[in-house]
Design an enzyme around this catalytic site. Structure first.
Site, PDB file in Angstrom:
ATOM      1  N   PRO A  19      -5.129   1.323  -9.510  1.00 45.28           N
ATOM      2  CA  PRO A  19      -4.598   1.612  -8.172  1.00 45.28           C
ATOM      3  C   PRO A  19      -4.126   0.326  -7.505  1.00 45.28           C
ATOM      4  CG  PRO A  19      -6.999   1.691  -8.182  1.00 45.28           C
ATOM      5  CD  PRO A  19      -6.572   1.545  -9.605  1.00 45.28           C
ATOM      6  N   THR A  37      -2.220  -0.964  -3.999  1.00 46.09           N
ATOM      7  CA  THR A  37      -1.647  -0.783  -2.660  1.00 46.09           C
ATOM      8  C   THR A  37      -0.331  -1.531  -2.557  1.00 46.09           C
ATOM      9  OG1 THR A  37      -3.763  -0.402  -1.596  1.00 46.09           O
ATOM     10  CG2 THR A  37      -2.047  -1.371  -0.219  1.00 46.09           C
ATOM     11  N   HIS A  73     -12.268   6.381  -3.873  1.00 41.17           N
ATOM     12  CA  HIS A  73     -12.362   4.911  -3.721  1.00 41.17           C
ATOM     13  C   HIS A  73     -13.712   4.567  -3.091  1.00 41.17           C
ATOM     14  CE1 HIS A  73     -11.396   0.805  -3.436  1.00 41.17           C
ATOM     15  NE2 HIS A  73     -10.177   0.867  -2.946  1.00 41.17           N
ATOM     16  N   GLY A  74     -14.664   4.263  -3.959  1.00 41.04           N
ATOM     17  CA  GLY A  74     -16.003   3.882  -3.483  1.00 41.04           C
ATOM     18  C   GLY A  74     -16.240   2.390  -3.664  1.00 41.04           C
ATOM     19  N   ALA A  75     -15.160   1.607  -3.806  1.00 42.36           N
ATOM     20  CA  ALA A  75     -15.277   0.190  -4.194  1.00 42.36           C
ATOM     21  C   ALA A  75     -14.744  -0.747  -3.113  1.00 42.36           C
ATOM     22  CB  ALA A  75     -14.503  -0.030  -5.500  1.00 42.36           C
ATOM     23  N   ASN A  76     -14.750  -2.038  -3.437  1.00 47.42           N
ATOM     24  CA  ASN A  76     -14.026  -3.088  -2.705  1.00 47.42           C
ATOM     25  C   ASN A  76     -14.322  -3.172  -1.206  1.00 47.42           C
ATOM     26  OD1 ASN A  76     -12.946  -3.478  -5.203  1.00 47.42           O
ATOM     27  ND2 ASN A  76     -10.865  -2.811  -4.726  1.00 47.42           N
ATOM     28  N   TYR A  94     -14.817  -0.884   1.119  1.00 48.13           N
ATOM     29  CA  TYR A  94     -14.318   0.128   2.053  1.00 48.13           C
ATOM     30  C   TYR A  94     -15.436   1.128   2.393  1.00 48.13           C
ATOM     31  CZ  TYR A  94      -9.957  -2.255   1.040  1.00 48.13           C
ATOM     32  OH  TYR A  94      -8.996  -3.223   0.910  1.00 48.13           O
ATOM     33  N   ARG A 103     -14.567   5.119  -8.187  1.00 47.06           N
ATOM     34  CA  ARG A 103     -14.525   3.667  -8.394  1.00 47.06           C
ATOM     35  C   ARG A 103     -15.619   3.013  -7.566  1.00 47.06           C
ATOM     36  NH1 ARG A 103      -9.418  -0.709  -8.258  1.00 47.06           N
ATOM     37  NH2 ARG A 103      -9.963  -1.419 -10.345  1.00 47.06           N
ATOM     38  N   ASN A 158     -14.572  -8.150   1.112  1.00 41.56           N
ATOM     39  CA  ASN A 158     -14.936  -7.459   2.364  1.00 41.56           C
ATOM     40  C   ASN A 158     -16.434  -7.136   2.418  1.00 41.56           C
ATOM     41  OD1 ASN A 158     -12.217  -7.203   3.287  1.00 41.56           O
ATOM     42  ND2 ASN A 158     -11.932  -5.374   2.037  1.00 41.56           N
ATOM     43  N   GLY A 175      -9.922  -5.945 -14.507  1.00 41.18           N
ATOM     44  CA  GLY A 175     -10.140  -7.231 -13.850  1.00 41.18           C
ATOM     45  C   GLY A 175      -9.750  -8.411 -14.694  1.00 41.18           C
ATOM     46  N   GLY A 197      -3.777  -3.930 -13.650  1.00 43.57           N
ATOM     47  CA  GLY A 197      -3.225  -3.956 -12.297  1.00 43.57           C
ATOM     48  C   GLY A 197      -1.979  -4.816 -12.191  1.00 43.57           C
ATOM     49  N   ARG A 198      -2.172  -6.108 -11.883  1.00 42.36           N
ATOM     50  CA  ARG A 198      -1.033  -6.983 -11.594  1.00 42.36           C
ATOM     51  C   ARG A 198       0.021  -7.021 -12.704  1.00 42.36           C
ATOM     52  NH1 ARG A 198      -5.336 -11.271  -9.442  1.00 42.36           N
ATOM     53  NH2 ARG A 198      -6.467 -10.073 -11.033  1.00 42.36           N
TER      54      ARG A 198
HETATM   55  C1  FNR Z   1      -5.241  -4.085  -5.754  1.00 44.62           C
HETATM   56  N1  FNR Z   1      -6.418  -3.425  -6.111  1.00 44.62           N
HETATM   57  C2  FNR Z   1      -6.693  -2.189  -5.570  1.00 44.62           C
HETATM   58  N2  FNR Z   1      -7.845  -1.532  -5.900  1.00 44.62           N
HETATM   59  C3  FNR Z   1      -8.067  -0.271  -5.454  1.00 44.62           C
HETATM   60  O1  FNR Z   1      -9.100   0.306  -5.790  1.00 44.62           O
HETATM   61  N3  FNR Z   1      -7.154   0.350  -4.658  1.00 44.62           N
HETATM   62  C4  FNR Z   1      -6.007  -0.248  -4.259  1.00 44.62           C
HETATM   63  O2  FNR Z   1      -5.191   0.368  -3.558  1.00 44.62           O
HETATM   64  C5  FNR Z   1      -5.775  -1.581  -4.688  1.00 44.62           C
HETATM   65  N4  FNR Z   1      -4.672  -2.261  -4.305  1.00 44.62           N
HETATM   66  C6  FNR Z   1      -4.366  -3.486  -4.834  1.00 44.62           C
HETATM   67  C7  FNR Z   1      -3.171  -4.116  -4.493  1.00 44.62           C
HETATM   68  C8  FNR Z   1      -2.838  -5.318  -5.071  1.00 44.62           C
HETATM   69  C9  FNR Z   1      -1.550  -5.961  -4.691  1.00 44.62           C
HETATM   70  C10 FNR Z   1      -3.705  -5.919  -6.014  1.00 44.62           C
HETATM   71  C11 FNR Z   1      -3.333  -7.199  -6.683  1.00 44.62           C
HETATM   72  C12 FNR Z   1      -4.882  -5.307  -6.330  1.00 44.62           C
HETATM   73  C13 FNR Z   1      -7.254  -3.941  -7.207  1.00 44.62           C
HETATM   74  C14 FNR Z   1      -6.692  -3.518  -8.581  1.00 44.62           C
HETATM   75  O3  FNR Z   1      -6.834  -2.125  -8.774  1.00 44.62           O
HETATM   76  C15 FNR Z   1      -7.389  -4.236  -9.771  1.00 44.62           C
HETATM   77  O4  FNR Z   1      -8.758  -3.929  -9.751  1.00 44.62           O
HETATM   78  C16 FNR Z   1      -7.212  -5.739  -9.741  1.00 44.62           C
HETATM   79  O5  FNR Z   1      -5.873  -6.075  -9.484  1.00 44.62           O
HETATM   80  C17 FNR Z   1      -7.688  -6.387 -11.033  1.00 44.62           C
HETATM   81  O6  FNR Z   1      -6.925  -5.970 -12.129  1.00 44.62           O
HETATM   82  P1  FNR Z   1      -5.768  -6.930 -12.772  1.00 44.62           P
HETATM   83  O7  FNR Z   1      -4.703  -7.042 -11.726  1.00 44.62           O
HETATM   84  O8  FNR Z   1      -6.403  -8.244 -13.048  1.00 44.62           O
HETATM   85  O9  FNR Z   1      -5.333  -6.206 -13.997  1.00 44.62           O
HETATM   86  C1  8K6 Z   2      -1.176  -5.809   2.381  1.00 42.13           C
HETATM   87  C2  8K6 Z   2      -1.722  -5.450   1.054  1.00 42.13           C
HETATM   88  C3  8K6 Z   2      -3.099  -4.910   1.162  1.00 42.13           C
HETATM   89  C4  8K6 Z   2      -3.741  -4.687  -0.152  1.00 42.13           C
HETATM   90  C5  8K6 Z   2      -5.105  -4.126  -0.059  1.00 42.13           C
HETATM   91  C6  8K6 Z   2      -5.811  -4.076  -1.337  1.00 42.13           C
HETATM   92  C7  8K6 Z   2      -6.366  -5.378  -1.721  1.00 42.13           C
HETATM   93  C8  8K6 Z   2      -5.439  -6.238  -2.502  1.00 42.13           C
HETATM   94  C9  8K6 Z   2      -5.329  -7.607  -1.998  1.00 42.13           C
HETATM   95  C10 8K6 Z   2      -5.096  -8.671  -2.989  1.00 42.13           C
HETATM   96  C11 8K6 Z   2      -5.832  -9.872  -2.578  1.00 42.13           C
HETATM   97  C12 8K6 Z   2      -6.794 -10.313  -3.560  1.00 42.13           C
HETATM   98  C13 8K6 Z   2      -8.128 -10.645  -3.037  1.00 42.13           C
HETATM   99  C14 8K6 Z   2      -9.064 -10.925  -4.163  1.00 42.13           C
HETATM  100  C15 8K6 Z   2     -10.436 -11.245  -3.793  1.00 42.13           C
HETATM  101  C16 8K6 Z   2     -11.181 -11.767  -4.959  1.00 42.13           C
HETATM  102  C17 8K6 Z   2     -12.352 -12.549  -4.565  1.00 42.13           C
HETATM  103  C18 8K6 Z   2     -13.079 -13.127  -5.722  1.00 42.13           C
END
Ligand code: FNR
Ligand code: 8K6
Length: 347
Positions: free
Chosen positions: A25, A27, A174-177, A179, A226, A234, A294, A316-317
């Site tokens: 996922p 954003t 979405h139970g992670a990160n 939120y 998740r 956060n 990750g 992801g990325r």
């Molecule tokens: C994310 N990630 C994320 N996770 C989630 O649960 N819901 C979301 O909407 C988002 N949005 C989001 C936006 C952006 C721009 C990034 C870079 C990441 C986290 C994502 O799902 C994933 O766990 C991480 O990006 C780590 O995987 P990769 O990118 O290393 O393959």
């Molecule tokens: C405006 C975009 C909002 C995205 C929300 C989802 C989170 C993605 C943000 C990417 C930033 C990465 C932060 C990583 C923290 C890792 C700490 C070890």
């Protein structure tokens, strides 16, 4: 190379994935001002339809769940129709897609929903402000009342039903990160003294109520979750959180969900109170299908699956940088490197 990734995987009797690569996922903040998915989003997801499963960008279940600009919703008829365009586009290319259901809790900002309360487990603010909107400082949240909690659970279930109406193959809660759901699962954000706080069973209650309400509505075979047992985003760490997840994970296993997905940016990160990485901790006490994620490459992810560290790999990325990620990996082609500048546009 990557032999494990290209095998089909049977999640359960209703869903089989054509390969083991999930689009994580992500954003993108590209919905329109009514939080309706656009045609450009449908095209973006359809280009990635050869993933075994796409998980949509986090999608808010109701207005006060919004913490970032132009994140899509699943609570109005127009949003459901907009998502129908996306799911039709993905299905017409042979893909599968789950909706990620989101409420940001204390990471929400009233700027996005016309004022009103920011709800969380307790009155513990997260430090800082909305990314790229630095004037929007996070507020001290209002602890959700028992009536608020009941309504939130009902709204999650309704959003799941809306997702199925919109043509999604299932939902990932979405139970992670850090939120809302995660805010109940960690001591830093949950200071409640009622039946939703203090003990592992109480702190797990909200998450399990959401899971149970959604599975009752759409079926466990279409419901995933998740989780971030390690606090990293956060959220402040507290070693007592381990006991919460020690309780929650076996409870989840009984629910026979489609899969459990780790929420982490780098799975090499170790948490002393979990005795290792988040994925190794979950794998040690949870027997169901586990999605790892990750900072993996196809090679390191394939090796992790071969070593039985998890069953499926989310990317992801690299998927932002390479719409044809799956084809490139399959053919051994080089990948385009991800950069944050790519977030400005849906390619
Ligand atoms: C994310 N990630 C994320 N996770 C989630 O649960 N819901 C979301 O909407 C988002 N949005 C989001 C936006 C952006 C721009 C990034 C870079 C990441 C986290 C994502 O799902 C994933 O766990 C991480 O990006 C780590 O995987 P990769 O990118 O290393 O393959
Ligand atoms: C405006 C975009 C909002 C995205 C929300 C989802 C989170 C993605 C943000 C990417 C930033 C990465 C932060 C990583 C923290 C890792 C700490 C070890």
């Amino acid at each position: 190379m990557s032999a494990n990734l290209f095998q089909a995987y049977k999640l359960n009797s209703s869903l089989t994935l054509s390969n083991k690569i999930l689009m994580a996922p992500l954003t993108r903040c590209m919905a329109d001002n009514d939080l309706v998915p656009t045609q450009a989003m449908a095209d973006y997801y359809a280009r990635r339809a050869d993933a075994g499963l796409i998980i949509s960008e986090a999608t808010i279940i109701r207005p006060d769940g919004q913490g970032y600009p132009n994140t899509p919703g699943l609570f109005t008829p127009a949003q459901i129709l907009g998502w129908r365009t996306v799911t039709d586009a993905v299905h017409s290319k042979g893909g599968k897609i789950f909706a990620q259901l989101w409420h940001t809790g204390r990471v929400a900002h009233p700027h996005f929903f016309g004022g009103g309360k920011v709800l969380s487990a307790s009155a513990q603010a997260v430090e800082g402000s909305v990314p790229r909107m630095r004037e929007l400082t996070y507020q001290t949240p209002t602890p959700a009342s028992l009536a608020d909690i009941k309504q939130l659970v009902a709204d999650y279930a309704q959003a799941a039903a809306n997702a199925i109406d919109a043509g999604f193959d299932g939902v990932e809660i979405h139970g992670a990160n850090g939120y809302l759901i995660d805010q109940f699962l960690h001591h830093e954000s949950n200071r409640r003294e009622d039946e939703y706080g203090q003990t592992p069973a109480n702190m797990s209650r909200f998450a399990l109520e959401v899971v149970d309400a959604i599975t009752a509505r759409i079926g466990a075979d279409r419901t995933a979750l998740r989780l971030s047992p390690g606090a990293y985003f956060n959220m402040g760490a507290d070693k007592r959180d381990r006991e919460v997840f020690d309780y929650l994970l076996p409870e989840l296993e009984k629910r026979e969900l489609a899969f459990l997905h780790i929420g982490i940016f780098d799975d090499a990160m170790e948490f002393d109170y979990l005795g290792g990485s988040a994925s190794s901790y979950v794998r040690s006490i949870y027997q169901g299908t586990l999605v790892g994620v990750g900072s993996y490459t196809a090679q390191t992810g394939d090796a992790a699956i071969a070593a039985d560290k998890f069953d499926l790999l989310a990317i992801g990325r690299p998927f932002i940088a390479n719409p044809d990620y799956v084809a490139r990996v399959r053919q051994g082609q080089e990948l385009v490197a991800y950069s944050d500048a790519m977030l400005a546009e849906l390619v």
